[in-house]
Design an enzyme around this catalytic site. Structure first.
Site, PDB file in Angstrom:
ATOM      1  N   PHE A 213       0.848  -1.195   0.000  1.00  0.00           N
ATOM      2  CA  PHE A 213       0.000   0.000   0.000  1.00  0.00           C
ATOM      3  C   PHE A 213       0.880   1.239   0.000  1.00  0.00           C
ATOM      4  O   PHE A 213       1.802   1.361   0.821  1.00  0.00           O
ATOM      5  CB  PHE A 213      -0.935  -0.006   1.213  1.00  0.00           C
ATOM      6  CG  PHE A 213      -1.887  -1.173   1.200  1.00  0.00           C
ATOM      7  CD1 PHE A 213      -3.123  -1.080   0.571  1.00  0.00           C
ATOM      8  CD2 PHE A 213      -1.530  -2.385   1.786  1.00  0.00           C
ATOM      9  CE1 PHE A 213      -3.988  -2.161   0.527  1.00  0.00           C
ATOM     10  CE2 PHE A 213      -2.392  -3.476   1.748  1.00  0.00           C
ATOM     11  CZ  PHE A 213      -3.622  -3.365   1.122  1.00  0.00           C
TER      12      PHE A 213
ATOM     13  N   ALA B  80       2.320  -1.585   4.354  1.00  0.00           N
ATOM     14  CA  ALA B  80       2.111  -0.165   4.061  1.00  0.00           C
ATOM     15  C   ALA B  80       3.447   0.568   4.142  1.00  0.00           C
ATOM     16  O   ALA B  80       4.245   0.311   5.042  1.00  0.00           O
ATOM     17  CB  ALA B  80       1.115   0.443   5.047  1.00  0.00           C
ATOM     18  N   CYS B  81       3.681   1.477   3.211  1.00  0.00           N
ATOM     19  CA  CYS B  81       4.937   2.234   3.188  1.00  0.00           C
ATOM     20  C   CYS B  81       5.004   3.189   4.383  1.00  0.00           C
ATOM     21  O   CYS B  81       4.089   3.978   4.620  1.00  0.00           O
ATOM     22  CB  CYS B  81       5.042   3.039   1.897  1.00  0.00           C
ATOM     23  SG  CYS B  81       6.381   4.229   1.915  1.00  0.00           S
ATOM     24  N   VAL B  82       6.101   3.110   5.122  1.00  0.00           N
ATOM     25  CA  VAL B  82       6.207   3.840   6.387  1.00  0.00           C
ATOM     26  C   VAL B  82       6.153   5.359   6.189  1.00  0.00           C
ATOM     27  O   VAL B  82       5.467   6.062   6.937  1.00  0.00           O
ATOM     28  CB  VAL B  82       7.480   3.415   7.168  1.00  0.00           C
ATOM     29  CG1 VAL B  82       8.751   3.695   6.386  1.00  0.00           C
ATOM     30  CG2 VAL B  82       7.522   4.080   8.528  1.00  0.00           C
TER      31      VAL B  82
ATOM     32  N   ALA C 203       2.661   6.469   5.180  1.00  0.00           N
ATOM     33  CA  ALA C 203       1.707   6.094   6.227  1.00  0.00           C
ATOM     34  C   ALA C 203       1.781   7.080   7.399  1.00  0.00           C
ATOM     35  O   ALA C 203       0.749   7.562   7.877  1.00  0.00           O
ATOM     36  CB  ALA C 203       1.978   4.674   6.709  1.00  0.00           C
TER      37      ALA C 203
END
Lengths: 119, 130
Positions: free
Chosen positions: B40, B78-80, B83
């Site tokens: 994501f 999910a990409c940190v 996010a």
């Protein structure tokens, strides 16, 4: 076996985050030694303009990161001459990071890539 | 049979992309393909909040992803960077940034963009839903 990746920039900067987010994907994939082409078409050619001043809009300027593409080993950086012309832009307005190309060559690059990204 | 990964950038609240991605994932699994990871990115990460609370007669995307991933053993990542910007936080980042809480759904994990590259290298195909 190394896989190849085409990243298509087709939106102008700052109205959305897609340019910045694609750049991050490009740099990360370069760190994995993937063969990467960065392609600027449509309004994406505006990404490469010099003298961007998004700080006026309180936006972070990501344009200088395009200069790092070469440093990361991303050598194929193509900008569409047709799309520049349509927008009355000359190559002299762009940062010296890209090579002038055309839709035919860009389409060929996309067709020959294992993966294609566009946000 | 092929190995797929998905890149989901669609905003779960305002576009159809997440619904399409789930339908596509279900069809892949039904046809016997393997999903390695769903990554994501951009507004797509918003689906990772366990506090998403759609009306009871509407589809719950977060729970649907979670159930699918647990049943078929693939990763939801999910990409940190994106996010955190959007307030999708796990316990580690909450602690590190002195935030008052975390909200990541337990079926999802937060990690770096390297996981997207790795998914590409280990999959036959990557399909984007934006």
């Amino acid at each position: 076996m190394s896989k190849s990746l085409a990243i298509i920039f087709n939106k102008a900067p700052y109205g959305n985050q897609s340019g910045r987010e694609l750049l991050d994907i490009a740099l990360m994939a370069a760190a994995f030694d993937m063969e990467i082409s960065a392609l600027f078409i449509g309004d994406g050619v505006y990404q490469l303009l010099t003298n961007q001043q998004p700080d006026i809009l309180h936006m972070k300027n990501h344009s200088s990161t395009y200069k790092a593409l070469e440093l990361y080993g991303i050598e194929t950086v193509l900008v569409s001459s047709e799309d520049l012309e349509q927008r009355r832009l000359s190559e002299s307005r762009l940062m010296p990071v890209s090579s002038l190309s055309n839709h035919k060559q860009i389409n060929k690059t996309i067709a020959e890539s294992d993966f294609v990204f566009m946000l | 049979m092929a190995t797929f990964s998905l890149l989901v950038t669609a905003n779960p609240h305002s576009s159809q992309g997440q619904f399409s991605a789930i339908q596509f994932a279900k069809t892949l699994l039904h046809q016997g393909h393997v999903i390695k990871r769903v990554f994501f990115y951009a507004d797509g990460v918003l689906v990772a909040s366990r506090l998403n609370c759609p009306p009871s007669d509407e589809y719950n995307l977060t729970k649907t992803w979670a159930k699918l991933a647990i049943t078929h053993d693939f990763e939801l990542t999910a990409c940190v960077t994106v996010a955190m910007k959007r307030g999708i936080i796990n316990a580690t980042e909450a602690d590190r940034n002195a935030l008052t809480g975390e909200n990541i759904d337990p079926a999802f994990e937060i990690s770096g963009l390297g996981q997207l590259t790795e998914a590409m290298l280990e999959s036959d195909r990557l399909v984007t839903f934006g």
